[in-house]
Design a protein around this motif. Structure first.
Motif, short mmCIF file in Angstrom:
data_model
loop_
_atom_site.label_atom_id
_atom_site.label_comp_id
_atom_site.label_asym_id
_atom_site.label_seq_id
_atom_site.Cartn_x
_atom_site.Cartn_y
_atom_site.Cartn_z
N ILE A 86 3.58 -5.44 45.40
CA ILE A 86 4.33 -5.43 44.65
C ILE A 86 5.21 -7.17 45.06
O ILE A 86 6.25 -7.02 45.86
CB ILE A 86 5.57 -4.69 44.76
CG1 ILE A 86 5.34 -2.98 44.83
CG2 ILE A 86 6.80 -4.94 43.89
CD1 ILE A 86 6.79 -2.30 45.27
N CYS A 88 8.01 -9.81 44.67
CA CYS A 88 9.46 -9.92 43.98
C CYS A 88 9.98 -11.69 44.19
O CYS A 88 9.88 -11.50 44.98
CB CYS A 88 9.94 -8.84 45.02
SG CYS A 88 9.61 -6.94 44.60
N ILE A 95 13.89 -3.46 42.25
CA ILE A 95 13.45 -3.33 42.96
C ILE A 95 13.36 -1.37 43.60
O ILE A 95 12.30 -0.76 43.89
CB ILE A 95 13.45 -4.38 43.38
CG1 ILE A 95 11.85 -3.69 44.44
CG2 ILE A 95 13.99 -4.13 44.71
CD1 ILE A 95 10.32 -3.71 44.34
N THR A 98 12.08 1.10 41.13
CA THR A 98 10.38 0.85 41.32
C THR A 98 9.52 1.68 42.67
O THR A 98 8.91 2.43 42.41
CB THR A 98 10.08 -0.73 41.18
OG1 THR A 98 10.61 -1.26 40.07
CG2 THR A 98 8.35 -0.88 41.48
N ALA A 114 6.04 -4.39 49.68
CA ALA A 114 6.23 -5.70 48.52
C ALA A 114 7.16 -7.15 49.45
O ALA A 114 7.27 -7.17 50.46
CB ALA A 114 7.90 -4.67 48.19
N CYS A 166 -1.59 -3.44 41.53
CA CYS A 166 -0.46 -4.29 41.36
C CYS A 166 0.52 -4.50 41.03
O CYS A 166 -0.48 -3.91 39.27
CB CYS A 166 -1.00 -6.08 41.63
SG CYS A 166 -2.65 -6.24 42.54
N ILE A 167 1.45 -4.08 41.06
CA ILE A 167 2.54 -4.00 39.17
C ILE A 167 3.38 -5.07 39.70
O ILE A 167 3.72 -5.42 40.96
CB ILE A 167 3.23 -2.32 39.82
CG1 ILE A 167 3.70 -2.43 40.93
CG2 ILE A 167 2.41 -1.75 39.88
CD1 ILE A 167 4.98 -0.66 40.32
N ASP A 168 4.19 -5.13 38.46
CA ASP A 168 5.27 -5.87 39.03
C ASP A 168 7.01 -5.46 39.43
O ASP A 168 7.21 -3.66 39.77
CB ASP A 168 6.43 -6.15 37.36
CG ASP A 168 5.79 -7.21 37.17
OD1 ASP A 168 4.48 -7.86 38.40
OD2 ASP A 168 5.62 -7.91 36.25
N GLY A 169 7.48 -5.95 40.28
CA GLY A 169 9.32 -5.52 40.47
C GLY A 169 9.86 -5.18 39.71
O GLY A 169 11.07 -4.26 40.23
N CYS A 283 1.97 2.67 32.71
CA CYS A 283 3.71 1.76 33.41
C CYS A 283 4.49 1.60 32.80
O CYS A 283 4.00 0.27 32.03
CB CYS A 283 3.33 0.56 34.30
SG CYS A 283 4.05 -0.03 35.23
#
Length: 446
Positions: A86, A88, A95, A98, A114, A166-169, A283
C-alpha cells in the motif's frame, strides 16, 4: 531603384499566391469533409461493437462457467504467502479503514506493507499505531515524496513473498480478492500480473453515479474484450497483483512515467508475460466527483497512455510484440479521433459565419447517423451492465439509469483530456520524476 527591385518581388509573391490558390481549389474539399465526418461517426460505432463482441465472448468463455462464483471463494491447490503493498501519501483520512478491511481477508498467509511516501499529514502516526496493534502490518517510511512507482518498488524489494497485491491507500479490498488473484499465478507460470475489478465507493453526486455505470459499461467491457483478443492496455492502478520475479525481469515500475500502471503493463507484456482480468477481485475505490478533479485525473490517464505509446514504439518491432500492435494502433487512432472532433467543433462557427455550411458536423446532429450511434451506445450499456450486474449486486445499490448521461458528460471531457494529455506528454522531458499530489488523488511531475 527600390521600386524597380520591389516590383519583381511583388510579382513573384503574386505568382506564388496564384499557384497556392490553384492548388487549394484543386483539393476535393467536399470529399475530405465527407471522409472526416464518416471517420468521426464510424470509429466509435465500430469500436463499440468490437468491445461488445469481445466482452460477450469473454463472459461465456471465462465467467459463466466459473463454478466457484456461487460460493464466492475459489478452491486453491495451495496457499502461498502473499504480500499486500500500500503506497500512501496524505491518506490519514482513509488508511485506517483500508488496512482494517485487509485484515479481514479470507486467506491464511499474508503480510501488509504500507509505505508512507513523505506524507505531510498524520498518515505515518496512524500506520505506526496499526503496526503496533497487528503483527501482519509492516511500515516503511520514506522521508520525502518519491512517487508511487518508487514506493511500490521499495515495498516489493522488502516483501517476503513472490506474489504481491498492490492497492491504493483509499481502497477497500473485498475479503476474497486475494485468493481470486493468486489462483492465476498458481494455474499459469506465465502470468506476470493480474488486474482486478475496481468498483466506485463514492456515489453521492451525478459524476460519482455516472462512474458506477462507466466502470461497468466501459472499463469492464473493454478489459474483457482486450483480454479475449489477447492483451490488455493496462492493469487497474488501484487493484493489481504481480509476480515478483516478473517485476524483476522488467526492472520494476518506472519512476518517470506519470501512470505507472500503464507502463508496467506494457513492460510485462512486451517481455512475454501475460495479464489476465479477474472479475471477482473486487475493490472499492474513491473517484473524483468534481469536474476539476475529473479533468485532472483523465488528463493524467491520457498523458500516461501517450507516454507509453512514445516510449515503446521501437520495442514493438519484434515477433513477441506483435500481439501489442492492435492496442497500439487503437490508442493512436483514438488520439486522432479526439483531435479531429475537437478541430471540427472549433471550425464549425467559422463555417457557419462564412457560408452557413453545416456539413462538417452533420453526423453529430439529429440525423439517422446520430440515432444509430445513440442506439448502439444504449445497446453497449445494456450488454455490459447485464454481464457486470452479478458483481454490482454485491453492493446492494443500483445506479445504472445514470449511465444515460455518460455520452453527454464524458465524451466531451475525454476529447479535451486526450488532447491535453497528448500535449503534456510531448512537452515532458524524459526522466522527470512523477510524484504524489492529493489535489486530484493523482500524480504530477517535479
Amino acid at each position: 531603384m527600390e521600386q524597380l527591385l520591389s516590383q519583381p518581388l511583388i510579382q513573384h509573391l503574386l505568382d506564388e499566391l496564384f499557384i497556392w490558390q490553384e492548388w487549394l481549389e484543386g483539393i476535393p474539399w467536399q470529399t475530405m469533409d465527407e471522409l472526416v465526418s464518416r471517420f468521426v461517426f464510424y470509429y466509435p460505432l465500430l469500436m463499440a461493437y468490437i468491445w461488445m463482441i469481445g466482452g460477450i465472448i469473454y463472459f461465456f468463455r471465462c465467467e459463466l462457467k466459473n463454478k466457484d462464483f456461487a460460493r464466492g471463494l475459489p478452491s486453491l491447490a495451495k496457499y502461498p504467502p502473499v504480500s499486500i503493498l500500500i503506497p500512501c501519501y496524505n491518506e490519514g483520512e482513509n488508511i485506517r479503514e483500508t488496512i482494517e478491511y485487509l485484515l479481514q481477508q479470507n486467506y491464511p498467509h499474508y503480510e501488509i506493507i504500507a509505505v508512507n511516501d513523505g506524507s505531510k499529514d498524520n498518515t505515518l502516526d496512524i500506520l505506526q499505531g496499526l503496526a503496533r496493534q497487528h503483527e501482519k502490518v509492516r511500515v516503511v517510511n520514506l522521508a520525502t515524496n518519491q512517487g508511487k512507482a518508487v514506493g511500490l518498488r521499495t515495498a516489493a524489494l522488502l516483501a517476503n513473498s513472490e506474489y504481491l497485491i498492490c492497492i491504493d491507500g483509499d481502497a477497500l479490498l473485498a475479503t476474497n480478492a486475494v485468493a481470486w488473484m493468486v489462483r492465476h499465478f498458481i494455474d499459469n507460470p506465465n502470468v506476470g500480473a493480474v488486474t482486478g475489478n475496481p468498483r466506485i465507493r463514492n456515489r453521492s453526486t451525478l459524476l460519482g453515479k455516472i462512474q458506477v455505470g462507466e466502470f461497468s459499461a466501459i472499463v469492464g467491457m473493454i478489459k474483457r474484450a482486450q483480454r479475449n483478443y489477447g492483451r490488455i492496455f493496462t492493469v487497474s492502478g488501484v487493484i493489481a497483483a504481480f509476480r515478483k520475479s516478473a517485476l524483476q525481469d522488467v526492472g520494476y515500475w518506472s519512476p518517470d512515467m506519470i501512470t505507472e500502471d500503464i507502463d508496467i503493463s506494457w513492460k510485462l507484456q512486451l517481455a512475454g508475460w501475460t495479464i489476465p482480468f479477474e472479475t471477482n477481485a473486487l475493490c472499492w475505490v474513491l473517484m473524483p466527483e468534481t469536474l476539476n478533479g475529473l479533468w485532472k485525473q483523465r488528463s493524467r490517464w491520457a498523458q500516461g497512455g501517450v507516454e507509453v505509446v512514445m516510449r515503446y514504439f521501437s520495442a514493438l518491432f519484434s515477433l513477441r510484440a506483435l500481439p501489442m500492435w492492435p492496442l497500439y494502433l487503437e490508442c493512436c487512432i483514438s488520439l486522432l479521433w479526439s483531435f479531429t472532433v475537437l478541430l471540427l467543433i472549433l471550425l464549425t462557427p467559422i463555417h457557419l459565419l462564412l457560408d452557413g455550411r453545416q456539413e462538417m458536423l452533420g453526423d453529430l446532429t439529429p440525423h439517422w447517423t446520430s440515432m444509430l450511434l445513440s442506439v448502439t451506445c444504449l445497446l453497449q450499456f445494456a450488454v455490459s451492465l447485464g454481464i457486470d450486474s452479478r458483481y454490482e449486486q454485491r453492493t446492494g445499490e443500483k445506479y445504472y439509469y445514470w449511465i444515460i448521461w455518460y455520452p453527454i458528460v464524458y465524451w466531451l471531457i475525454n476529447i479535451g483530456t486526450a488532447v491535453n494529455g497528448f500535449i503534456k506528454a510531448v512537452r515532458k522531458k524524459r526522466g522527470q520524476r512523477a510524484v504524489w499530489t492529493t489535489l486530484d488523488r493523482g500524480l504530477k511531475e517535479k
